[in-house]
Design an enzyme around this catalytic site. Structure first.
Site, PDB file in Angstrom:
ATOM      1  N   THR A   8      -0.013  -8.511  -7.007  1.00 43.55           N
ATOM      2  CA  THR A   8       1.148  -7.750  -6.567  1.00 43.55           C
ATOM      3  C   THR A   8       2.354  -8.640  -6.818  1.00 43.55           C
ATOM      4  O   THR A   8       2.225  -9.857  -6.930  1.00 43.55           O
ATOM      5  CB  THR A   8       1.101  -7.397  -5.059  1.00 43.55           C
ATOM      6  N   SER A   9       3.519  -8.030  -6.916  1.00 40.67           N
ATOM      7  CA  SER A   9       4.730  -8.820  -7.110  1.00 40.67           C
ATOM      8  C   SER A   9       5.102  -9.490  -5.801  1.00 40.67           C
ATOM      9  O   SER A   9       4.566  -9.165  -4.740  1.00 40.67           O
ATOM     10  CB  SER A   9       5.882  -7.913  -7.584  1.00 40.67           C
ATOM     11  N   THR A  10       6.041 -10.415  -5.878  1.00 37.70           N
ATOM     12  CA  THR A  10       6.469 -11.143  -4.681  1.00 37.70           C
ATOM     13  C   THR A  10       7.193 -10.235  -3.702  1.00 37.70           C
ATOM     14  O   THR A  10       7.343 -10.571  -2.536  1.00 37.70           O
ATOM     15  CB  THR A  10       7.405 -12.301  -5.066  1.00 37.70           C
ATOM     16  N   GLU A  12       6.224  -7.085  -3.031  1.00 35.21           N
ATOM     17  CA  GLU A  12       5.294  -6.150  -2.423  1.00 35.21           C
ATOM     18  C   GLU A  12       4.590  -6.780  -1.226  1.00 35.21           C
ATOM     19  O   GLU A  12       4.525  -7.995  -1.077  1.00 35.21           O
ATOM     20  CB  GLU A  12       4.254  -5.693  -3.457  1.00 35.21           C
TER      21      GLU A  12
END
Length: 204
Positions: A8-10, A12
């Site tokens: 996941t991105s930072t 999320e």
């Protein structure tokens, strides 16, 4: 052996990453690598995953965009996997492994990747429109400045007899920001002599 990769991105939530890991393990992955980083950033766990894979293994991801943000990057990764005899399974396609070695499978993979990339573009466009509208309505506040957000910490450290330079280095902000935080907290008037001495000492 099935090897999972979750990302996941930072921006999320961690819950999203945990859900991916759970789905990958439920799909039969014996080993799962995970990280919370932008797809454009340095994905160290993805590098570890690719190095861990051996001929005959299958890389499993929940969605295509967990692996790559555009068709070109995806194509490079898939070519690398195929060259080593490693398969690819994307859970969003169902239980069956998508055979990306064939022309049809590769076409389907690229189509889904293109749709995912297109969807991200629409999301960014809607976000920009929302910000523009908020600015027009004078409701857009933007991101909270880092230095201002740390003003309370700066004051607390000053109360602990820390010097301005020490506070700035500790919080990663400029000395000018520290002075402004102290002034806003009323320290420039109630403790003007102390602040003045600190300013003179650290400007020498």
């Amino acid at each position: 052996m099935q090897v999972g990769y979750a990302r996941t991105s930072t921006e999320e939530q961690v819950a999203g990453l945990e859900a991916q890991i759970r789905d990958l393990k439920a799909a039969g992955c014996e080993e799962v690598f995970s990280e919370q980083v932008s797809a454009l950033g340095d994905r160290q766990e993805l590098d570890r995953t690719l190095k861990f894979l051996r001929k005959g293994d299958t890389l499993v991801v929940t969605k295509i965009d967990r692996l790559a943000r555009n068709t070109r990057t995806l194509g490079d990764i898939v070519d690398g996997l195929h060259g080593r005899g490693v398969g690819l399974k994307v859970l969003q396609f169902g239980r069956e492994t998508l055979d990306t070695t064939g022309a049809y499978g590769r076409l389907m993979l690229n189509m889904f990747a293109a749709f995912a990339e297109f969807e991200r573009g629409l999301m960014k466009e809607r976000q920009k429109e929302g910000i523009a509208k908020a600015k027009a309505d004078k409701k857009y506040k933007g991101r909270k400045p880092t230095a201002r957000a740390k003003a309370g910490e700066a004051v607390a450290l000053f109360e602990q007899q820390k010097s301005v330079s020490e506070i700035a280095a500790s919080l990663g902000i400029g000395r000018g920001s520290v002075y402004r935080a102290l002034t806003a907290a009323g320290l420039s008037s109630s403790r003007s002599a102390s602040v003045s001495r600190t300013v003179r000492t650290h400007r020498i």
